[in-house]
Design an enzyme around this catalytic site. Sequence first.
Site, PDB file in Angstrom:
ATOM      1  N   HIS A  63       0.837  -1.199   0.000  1.00 24.01           N
ATOM      2  CA  HIS A  63       0.000   0.000   0.000  1.00 24.01           C
ATOM      3  C   HIS A  63       0.875   1.253   0.000  1.00 24.01           C
ATOM      4  O   HIS A  63       2.005   1.249   0.485  1.00 24.01           O
ATOM      5  CB  HIS A  63      -1.014   0.001   1.143  1.00 24.01           C
ATOM      6  N   ASP A  81       0.221   4.394   1.369  1.00 21.24           N
ATOM      7  CA  ASP A  81       0.181   5.367   2.462  1.00 21.24           C
ATOM      8  C   ASP A  81       0.929   4.891   3.688  1.00 21.24           C
ATOM      9  O   ASP A  81       1.254   3.708   3.838  1.00 21.24           O
ATOM     10  CB  ASP A  81      -1.274   5.697   2.823  1.00 21.24           C
ATOM     11  N   ASP A  85       6.315   0.540   7.338  1.00 25.19           N
ATOM     12  CA  ASP A  85       4.984  -0.024   7.124  1.00 25.19           C
ATOM     13  C   ASP A  85       4.231   0.919   6.198  1.00 25.19           C
ATOM     14  O   ASP A  85       3.754   1.969   6.641  1.00 25.19           O
ATOM     15  CB  ASP A  85       4.262  -0.173   8.467  1.00 25.19           C
ATOM     16  N   GLU A 133      -4.642   2.438   2.637  1.00 21.96           N
ATOM     17  CA  GLU A 133      -4.898   1.226   3.425  1.00 21.96           C
ATOM     18  C   GLU A 133      -5.070   1.536   4.898  1.00 21.96           C
ATOM     19  O   GLU A 133      -5.917   0.954   5.580  1.00 21.96           O
ATOM     20  CB  GLU A 133      -3.740   0.235   3.219  1.00 21.96           C
ATOM     21  N   GLU A 134      -4.256   2.462   5.419  1.00 24.32           N
ATOM     22  CA  GLU A 134      -4.198   2.665   6.865  1.00 24.32           C
ATOM     23  C   GLU A 134      -5.450   3.335   7.436  1.00 24.32           C
ATOM     24  O   GLU A 134      -5.710   3.238   8.624  1.00 24.32           O
ATOM     25  CB  GLU A 134      -2.963   3.508   7.223  1.00 24.32           C
ATOM     26  N   ASP A 192       3.163  -6.783   3.467  1.00 23.24           N
ATOM     27  CA  ASP A 192       2.817  -5.895   4.585  1.00 23.24           C
ATOM     28  C   ASP A 192       2.979  -6.552   5.943  1.00 23.24           C
ATOM     29  O   ASP A 192       2.470  -6.061   6.939  1.00 23.24           O
ATOM     30  CB  ASP A 192       1.371  -5.411   4.404  1.00 23.24           C
ATOM     31  N   HIS A 232       3.202   2.459  13.545  1.00 19.20           N
ATOM     32  CA  HIS A 232       2.147   3.405  13.935  1.00 19.20           C
ATOM     33  C   HIS A 232       2.559   4.266  15.128  1.00 19.20           C
ATOM     34  O   HIS A 232       1.713   4.866  15.775  1.00 19.20           O
ATOM     35  CB  HIS A 232       0.823   2.682  14.240  1.00 19.20           C
TER      36      HIS A 232
END
Length: 485
Positions: free
Chosen positions: A76, A78, A115, A145-146, A169, A457
Amino acid sequence: MSELSQLSPQPLWDIFAKVCSIPHPSYHEEALAEHIVGWAKEQGFWVERDQVGNILIRKPATPGMEKRTPVALQAHLDMVPQKNNDTVHDFTKDPIQPYVDGEWVKARGTTLGADNGIGLASALAVLVAEGVVHGPLEVLLTMTEESGMDGAFGLQPDWLQADVLINTDSEEEGEIYMGCAGGIDFISTLPLAREAVPADFDTLKLTLKGLKGGHSGAEIHLGLGNANKLLARFLSRHAAELDVRLIAFSGGTLRNAIPREAFATLAVSRHKLDALKAAAAHFLATLQNELGIKEKNIALVSEELAQQGPALTTDSRDRFLNLLNSTPNGVIRDSDVAKGVVETSLNVGVVTMDQDKAEIICLIRSLIDTGKDYVVETLTSLGQLAGAKTEPKGGYPGWQPDADSAIMALTRKTYQALFGKEPNIQVIHAGLECGLFKKPYPNMDMVSIGPTITGPHSPDEQVHIESVGLYWQLLTALLSVVPEK
């Protein structure tokens, strides 16, 4: 030249450094997407975007491998935008600043975006790196995606030609993922009433900070502090006894990140101000005793302010604090099928408040649909008791494990041949896009691999350099041994 250019495999790290230089938080990936499309055209590859912005790149097979099963590499575009409180950084304008720290690559004061930037870079590097052999190859890069899996939700049938998809991922080298949790957002909106603050009341701001935060799926089982829940716990305990008037409350920034900070603006009678500060000091000591091993930097600080306007009525204050304090958080149940894996969890990710309403946003995850349903029903009941409007939204399916997966068996065999040991076959509690891909492509065989990334994150995010090399070896070797269709 980037410091990362000295690392191996160089094509991957060079592309990752370029990805870091182009801002790409969720809903702001367009500049990165345009760069990749332009790059693919310069390389002479077929490239196309679909109606939601996903990118698909195709490369013909290496000579002699035209009959191999077509494979899609997927990542992904983002990244999650999180920064330390003292870091000045605009994720929509400023580049990520990666640097090497011993065995790890980190970012200066922010999330690194490994990530899924490492997976993205690996997929693009496969297209141009010398010596990589493969059958017919596609690279699928999905949007946002996030923050809702927009790209995966919008993926149309008959666009991809591949029969096998390798998702990049995952975040632990040596583990092969064959299933993941599904999820759903849950929003509770509580109406509020306000009244004037008495003239003899002083105003102050409480800030609970210094928590690690982290990935609300992959790290939910670690027992990390949730700033929203902890500050609500303190206020629920002392609001009535000290006649605290609650003016504002906010905490967290993303529903899929464990909140690191929460803020409350309060008013209290001047003769009770010292008692409130003493209670805060005592609560901090309690948290340091309970969480200090994992949350070494936890802090609860107060700052006196000028008067900030009307406060919640006692009824609104109590309904808000009771709702937030009673909302469950963390692991709900461990899986009986996948040993050592969380089955169902939720994260009280974002709390906001304006003049006439408060909003609590949770992300529920579960390996089974009934697990999600149970938590939705629990939060709905709590909302009804508090007088809140509740709305589950944006649900996405899990990826059901397939014990007969040919690509999973081949990945395991290839890993063992390369490294002389068995990989761990796992189901991950985090959300991967594979479950959504199964709707337009029900017969596609899928597996997920990746390097070791810790602290995703959160600003502590880092990727292990050696593991990237091992992951690259596995990925390129796997492409070379995919059998004929």
